[in-house]
Design a protein around this motif. Structure first.
Motif, PDB file in Angstrom:
ATOM      1  N   THR A 233      75.263  14.930  41.069  1.00  0.00           N
ATOM      2  CA  THR A 233      76.596  14.578  41.550  1.00  0.00           C
ATOM      3  C   THR A 233      77.543  14.405  40.367  1.00  0.00           C
ATOM      4  OG1 THR A 233      76.034  12.226  41.526  1.00  0.00           O
ATOM      5  CG2 THR A 233      75.697  13.431  43.597  1.00  0.00           C
ATOM      6  N   VAL A 234      78.818  14.563  40.638  1.00  0.00           N
ATOM      7  CA  VAL A 234      79.836  14.309  39.616  1.00  0.00           C
ATOM      8  C   VAL A 234      79.975  12.799  39.461  1.00  0.00           C
ATOM      9  CG1 VAL A 234      82.278  14.536  39.038  1.00  0.00           C
ATOM     10  CG2 VAL A 234      81.048  16.455  40.091  1.00  0.00           C
ATOM     11  N   PRO A 235      79.818  12.257  38.251  1.00  0.00           N
ATOM     12  CA  PRO A 235      79.895  10.798  38.082  1.00  0.00           C
ATOM     13  C   PRO A 235      81.322  10.286  38.215  1.00  0.00           C
ATOM     14  CG  PRO A 235      79.671  11.879  35.958  1.00  0.00           C
ATOM     15  CD  PRO A 235      79.533  12.963  36.989  1.00  0.00           C
ATOM     16  N   ALA A 236      81.457   8.991  38.405  1.00  0.00           N
ATOM     17  CA  ALA A 236      82.782   8.370  38.426  1.00  0.00           C
ATOM     18  C   ALA A 236      83.398   8.455  37.029  1.00  0.00           C
ATOM     19  CB  ALA A 236      82.673   6.918  38.872  1.00  0.00           C
ATOM     20  N   PRO A 237      84.705   8.718  36.920  1.00  0.00           N
ATOM     21  CA  PRO A 237      85.341   8.806  35.597  1.00  0.00           C
ATOM     22  C   PRO A 237      85.163   7.546  34.756  1.00  0.00           C
ATOM     23  CG  PRO A 237      86.800   9.657  37.300  1.00  0.00           C
ATOM     24  CD  PRO A 237      85.636   9.046  38.007  1.00  0.00           C
ATOM     25  N   SER A 238      85.066   6.380  35.420  1.00  0.00           N
ATOM     26  CA  SER A 238      84.953   5.125  34.665  1.00  0.00           C
ATOM     27  C   SER A 238      83.652   5.039  33.886  1.00  0.00           C
ATOM     28  CB  SER A 238      85.056   3.932  35.624  1.00  0.00           C
ATOM     29  OG  SER A 238      84.005   3.965  36.576  1.00  0.00           O
ATOM     30  N   THR A 239      82.641   5.860  34.241  1.00  0.00           N
ATOM     31  CA  THR A 239      81.392   5.853  33.477  1.00  0.00           C
ATOM     32  C   THR A 239      81.534   6.570  32.143  1.00  0.00           C
ATOM     33  OG1 THR A 239      80.599   7.905  34.507  1.00  0.00           O
ATOM     34  CG2 THR A 239      80.054   5.828  35.618  1.00  0.00           C
ATOM     35  N   ALA A 240      82.595   7.373  32.005  1.00  0.00           N
ATOM     36  CA  ALA A 240      82.793   8.139  30.774  1.00  0.00           C
ATOM     37  C   ALA A 240      83.870   7.549  29.877  1.00  0.00           C
ATOM     38  CB  ALA A 240      83.145   9.591  31.111  1.00  0.00           C
ATOM     39  N   VAL A 241      84.945   7.008  30.472  1.00  0.00           N
ATOM     40  CA  VAL A 241      86.040   6.437  29.681  1.00  0.00           C
ATOM     41  C   VAL A 241      86.519   5.163  30.359  1.00  0.00           C
ATOM     42  CG1 VAL A 241      86.821   8.650  28.763  1.00  0.00           C
ATOM     43  CG2 VAL A 241      87.774   7.812  30.905  1.00  0.00           C
ATOM     44  N   PRO A 242      87.045   4.228  29.589  1.00  0.00           N
ATOM     45  CA  PRO A 242      87.576   3.004  30.189  1.00  0.00           C
ATOM     46  C   PRO A 242      88.928   3.267  30.828  1.00  0.00           C
ATOM     47  CG  PRO A 242      87.924   2.993  27.824  1.00  0.00           C
ATOM     48  CD  PRO A 242      87.121   4.226  28.121  1.00  0.00           C
ATOM     49  N   GLY A 243      89.332   2.380  31.728  1.00  0.00           N
ATOM     50  CA  GLY A 243      90.685   2.431  32.262  1.00  0.00           C
ATOM     51  C   GLY A 243      90.797   2.941  33.669  1.00  0.00           C
ATOM     52  N   SER A 244      89.754   3.564  34.209  1.00  0.00           N
ATOM     53  CA  SER A 244      89.815   4.067  35.578  1.00  0.00           C
ATOM     54  C   SER A 244      89.637   2.918  36.558  1.00  0.00           C
ATOM     55  CB  SER A 244      88.740   5.130  35.799  1.00  0.00           C
ATOM     56  OG  SER A 244      88.820   5.652  37.107  1.00  0.00           O
ATOM     57  N   THR A 245      90.297   3.035  37.696  1.00  0.00           N
ATOM     58  CA  THR A 245      90.168   2.011  38.730  1.00  0.00           C
ATOM     59  C   THR A 245      89.165   2.464  39.776  1.00  0.00           C
ATOM     60  OG1 THR A 245      91.876   2.939  40.162  1.00  0.00           O
ATOM     61  CG2 THR A 245      92.610   1.468  38.391  1.00  0.00           C
ATOM     62  N   PRO A 246      88.638   1.552  40.602  1.00  0.00           N
ATOM     63  CA  PRO A 246      87.725   1.965  41.681  1.00  0.00           C
ATOM     64  C   PRO A 246      88.356   2.989  42.609  1.00  0.00           C
ATOM     65  CG  PRO A 246      87.624  -0.408  41.371  1.00  0.00           C
ATOM     66  CD  PRO A 246      88.754   0.080  40.513  1.00  0.00           C
ATOM     67  N   GLU A 247      89.679   2.868  42.818  1.00  0.00           N
ATOM     68  CA  GLU A 247      90.360   3.810  43.708  1.00  0.00           C
ATOM     69  C   GLU A 247      90.370   5.220  43.109  1.00  0.00           C
ATOM     70  OE1 GLU A 247      91.565   0.920  42.744  1.00  0.00           O
ATOM     71  OE2 GLU A 247      91.610  -0.273  44.586  1.00  0.00           O
ATOM     72  N   ILE A 248      90.588   5.317  41.793  1.00  0.00           N
ATOM     73  CA  ILE A 248      90.572   6.629  41.135  1.00  0.00           C
ATOM     74  C   ILE A 248      89.165   7.201  41.139  1.00  0.00           C
ATOM     75  CG2 ILE A 248      90.954   7.849  38.955  1.00  0.00           C
ATOM     76  CD1 ILE A 248      93.182   5.856  38.346  1.00  0.00           C
ATOM     77  N   ASP A 249      88.166   6.339  40.859  1.00  0.00           N
ATOM     78  CA  ASP A 249      86.774   6.790  40.922  1.00  0.00           C
ATOM     79  C   ASP A 249      86.453   7.378  42.289  1.00  0.00           C
ATOM     80  OD1 ASP A 249      85.175   4.241  38.817  1.00  0.00           O
ATOM     81  OD2 ASP A 249      86.272   6.076  38.336  1.00  0.00           O
ATOM     82  N   LEU A 250      86.935   6.718  43.347  1.00  0.00           N
ATOM     83  CA  LEU A 250      86.646   7.173  44.707  1.00  0.00           C
ATOM     84  C   LEU A 250      87.312   8.513  44.995  1.00  0.00           C
ATOM     85  CD1 LEU A 250      85.195   6.447  47.318  1.00  0.00           C
ATOM     86  CD2 LEU A 250      87.287   5.267  48.084  1.00  0.00           C
ATOM     87  N   LEU A 251      88.523   8.726  44.459  1.00  0.00           N
ATOM     88  CA  LEU A 251      89.177  10.032  44.629  1.00  0.00           C
ATOM     89  C   LEU A 251      88.281  11.155  44.125  1.00  0.00           C
ATOM     90  CD1 LEU A 251      92.913   9.530  43.516  1.00  0.00           C
ATOM     91  CD2 LEU A 251      92.085  10.016  45.821  1.00  0.00           C
ATOM     92  N   VAL A 252      87.710  10.968  42.931  1.00  0.00           N
ATOM     93  CA  VAL A 252      86.889  12.012  42.313  1.00  0.00           C
ATOM     94  C   VAL A 252      85.571  12.186  43.049  1.00  0.00           C
ATOM     95  CG1 VAL A 252      85.619  12.669  40.229  1.00  0.00           C
ATOM     96  CG2 VAL A 252      87.946  11.758  40.047  1.00  0.00           C
ATOM     97  N   THR A 253      84.888  11.076  43.317  1.00  0.00           N
ATOM     98  CA  THR A 253      83.550  11.194  43.908  1.00  0.00           C
ATOM     99  C   THR A 253      83.595  11.709  45.338  1.00  0.00           C
ATOM    100  OG1 THR A 253      83.640   8.832  44.508  1.00  0.00           O
ATOM    101  CG2 THR A 253      82.559   9.420  42.426  1.00  0.00           C
ATOM    102  N   ARG A 254      84.641  11.368  46.102  1.00  0.00           N
ATOM    103  CA  ARG A 254      84.761  11.914  47.466  1.00  0.00           C
ATOM    104  C   ARG A 254      85.074  13.402  47.423  1.00  0.00           C
ATOM    105  NH1 ARG A 254      88.730   9.701  51.470  1.00  0.00           N
ATOM    106  NH2 ARG A 254      87.686  11.325  52.677  1.00  0.00           N
ATOM    107  N   ALA A 255      85.990  13.812  46.552  1.00  0.00           N
ATOM    108  CA  ALA A 255      86.380  15.225  46.492  1.00  0.00           C
ATOM    109  C   ALA A 255      85.224  16.103  46.042  1.00  0.00           C
ATOM    110  CB  ALA A 255      87.574  15.401  45.559  1.00  0.00           C
ATOM    111  N   THR A 256      84.295  15.538  45.268  1.00  0.00           N
ATOM    112  CA  THR A 256      83.193  16.344  44.724  1.00  0.00           C
ATOM    113  C   THR A 256      81.867  16.050  45.417  1.00  0.00           C
ATOM    114  OG1 THR A 256      82.842  14.686  42.986  1.00  0.00           O
ATOM    115  CG2 THR A 256      84.293  16.540  42.461  1.00  0.00           C
TER     116      THR A 256
END
Length: 644
Positions: A233-256
């Motif tokens: 699976t595509v990981p949440a962006p917050s696992t790679a760089v700081p500053g992402s919010t849970p809402e942004i993480d959810l945008l990526v993980t749902r789309a992928t």
């Protein structure tokens, strides 16, 4: 600049209207040029398909269909397609010219973007995709290279639907996965099928890349990356760089999501979710993230305590009470340690310098070392081998490599390199050249022998043996093919053989029925001259002689002669010995002209005794013919349908 000058299309006018001014990009499917529409006096972009695709009939058909669909798509964030045209061998799109740069260029410059800025870029991209999805059009190749940013910051998406024509053509012929593998949805990898939710997946991957600066799945080969799309699976962006919010993480993980049903069902749903998350971020959110990132990476020295230097992260990562506990002690401690250690540092430096100096003197005067000869590169391999062996060195020969600077059989490189100092008896590896780097053999089919030889020379090749072979489709004395074939890669150091057509072989007609013989010759596209004479010892209505002789090479349009034995007739030509008088309407064979040029087909059919009607959507190739085979009355009309 050199590539533009060398490009043969620069300066040409296609379709009598579009003057090509410069080349701006080259991809796997096409080359893009800046051009001027002479008729409307405006700057446009031309996307000219590569020749190997333009020669693929299936590709051209799909390409035209996809181009029409893309041209019908009107949206401010979509690069407009104005027209699709064909000029000879060139199949091209006429598109809106968008000066500026790509999103890939921006990523290369910045590394990654702040969360708010990334979402601001994604919204017009998703708006463009959403307009396509409402029209039933799937992009299939969403990636930063296809997102253009104008000089005033406007976002436009290019190449809607055009990947489908190329992928369908190549999937049919090779079974390969076509597309930019870093953005492929799992279903595209497994089946090659794509729908609007595949575009959503690619957009989710692109959002991850904007936020982190890297793709979520990477590997040593495209196959390895494709495997990860299916199995990881595509990981949440917050696992790679700081500053992402849970809402942004959810945008990526749902789309992928691996399950297309769990993704937003089209780009419009993804856009709505993205806009909602963006609206909830403070205006200075990116600045806060940047400041927090700088604080996390800042470091400071704790000082030389007990002879060591300690480095701690800023803020809470420093030891509790560090400043109050250790700072008052540092000045006295540093003075004491500095006085002791300074002396030993000087002694150590002196010792190291002495060792280096002694080694350098020994290296220069020792007789146990030698140099690899400077002029070894470019020597014949056997001479270079002998030279090194005479100098007391051992020689190994590596596999030959291509070289544009060194002739075949000569030394292209050595290891150690020429001039290097080596010990006596050391091994030197020589790599011979196997000639200049292979390049594509040009297409000279249909050219005269002299023209073909000159074209090969202009491309750096040496014309080789000339062979003769009969051909139904290529006129006499014109080139049928080369060996190696056109498009194959071949070293210019090896000659290219040329096969020249001897034309069609003149059939043996003597003794055959004259009408049948004449019909056969006309079906070959030949002009037939019939002469008659009387020979009482031969059957009437048969061929007595022919010119040229059987086996002679002939081409469409050539004039041939047959001499026919006269029939025994009474009262003129009406009553003849074979029962003549009032023959039914004569029918003759219809030659199949499909795949020939319109001019060639027209000439051959008219020479056979037919009339010709040409229709179609343009182009110069006969794609359909009615009737296409069988027999038809002499003088009847054959309809040719042409297309690009």
């Amino acid at each position: 600049m050199d590539a533009t000058v060398a490009d043969p299309l620069v300066g040409q006018v296609l379709d009598g209207r579009y003057r090509i001014e410069s080349r701006i990009a080259r991809g796997g499917m096409a080359t893009v040029y800046v051009a001027r529409d002479i008729r409307l006096d405006r700057e446009i972009a031309l996307k000219v398909m590569h020749s190997h695709l333009a020669a693929d009939d299936d590709f051209v058909r799909r390409f035209i269909g996809e181009a029409k669909a893309a041209a019908a798509l009107s949206h401010p964030n979509v690069v407009a397609v104005y027209d699709q045209r064909t000029d000879g061998e060139h199949v091209f799109l006429v598109m809106e010219y968008v000066p500026g740069r790509t999103l890939r260029d921006l990523l290369d410059e910045r590394g990654r973007l702040g969360p708010r800025e990334a979402l601001e870029i994604m919204q017009p991209v998703l708006a463009a995709l959403g307009a396509a999805h409402r029209s039933g059009l799937v992009h299939r190749d969403v990636k930063p290279e296809n997102v253009l940013i104008t000089d005033d910051g406007q976002i436009k998406v290019a190449d809607f639907g055009l990947a489908r024509a190329e992928s369908a053509s190549k999937m049919t012929k090779t079974g390969l996965i076509i597309g930019t593998v870093g953005y492929l949805a799992p279903e595209q990898v497994l089946s090659g099928n794509a729908d609007v939710r595949s575009d959503v997946y690619a957009a989710g991957v692109m959002l991850f890349e904007l936020l982190t600066g890297v793709l979520p799945h990477r590997g040593d080969s495209p196959l390895a990356v494709a495997y990860k799309h299916v199995n990881e699976t595509v990981p949440a962006p917050s696992t790679a760089v700081p500053g992402s919010t849970p809402e942004i993480d959810l945008l990526v993980t749902r789309a992928t999501s691996h399950d297309p049903a769990q993704r937003p069902q089209d780009a419009n749903q993804f856009l709505a979710a993205t806009a909602e998350v963006h609206g909830g971020l403070p205006r200075d959110f990116d600045q806060r993230v940047a400041a927090a990132s700088r604080n996390q990476t800042a470091v400071f020295e704790a000082g030389p305590l007990d002879g060591h230097t300690a480095v701690y992260g800023a803020g809470p990562t420093a030891p509790p009470g560090y400043e109050t506990q250790y700072a008052p002690q540092r000045t006295a401690t540093d003075r004491a340690i500095g006085a002791i250690t300074g002396k030993y540092v000087l002694i150590a430096i002196g010792a190291v310098a002495a060792v280096i100096l002694g080694w350098a003197v020994w290296y220069q005067v020792s007789g146990q070392y030698d140099h690899v000869p400077d002029k070894i590169i470019g020597m014949e391999l056997k001479d270079a081998r002998q030279r090194l062996q005479d100098d007391g060195l051992q020689v190994r020969v590596a596999s030959a490599v291509y070289s544009d600077q060194v002739k075949k059989g000569q030394v292209a490189k050595s290891n150690p390199p020429a001039g290097a100092r080596v010990s006596s008896g050391a091994v030197v590896t020589l790599t011979p050249s196997k000639g200049r780097t292979p390049r594509k053999v040009p297409d000279v089919e249909g050219k005269s022998l002299s023209e073909a030889q000159q074209i090969l020379k202009d491309k750096g090749f040496t014309p080789g043996d000339v062979q003769k072979a009969p051909s139904v489709t290529v006129s006499k004395d014109e080139v049928i093919r080369t060996d190696p074939a056109a498009g194959e890669r071949h070293s210019p150091d090896q000659p290219v053989a040329i096969v020249v057509s001897t034309g069609m072989s003149m059939p043996s007609l003597v003794g055959r029925n004259a009408d049948q013989a004449e019909n056969q010759l006309r079906s070959m596209g030949l002009k037939v001259n019939v002469e008659k004479q009387k020979d009482g010892g031969k059957p009437p209505g048969t061929v007595l002689s022919q010119s040229p002789d059987p086996g002679t090479g002939v081409s469409g349009g050539d004039e041939v002669t047959i001499v026919v034995n006269k029939k025994d007739c009474l009262f003129g030509d009406f009553f003849c010995r074979d029962g003549g008088g009032g023959d039914d309407e004569e029918k003759i064979p219809v030659p199949d002209m499909t795949g020939r040029t319109v001019d060639e087909a027209r000439q051959a059919l008219e020479n056979s005794g037919f009339k010709v009607n040409v229709t179609g959507i343009g182009g110069n190739i006969v794609r359909f013919q009615q009737p296409s085979s069988g027999e038809a009355p002499r003088g009847s009309t054959i309809t040719l349908v042409r297309a690009p």
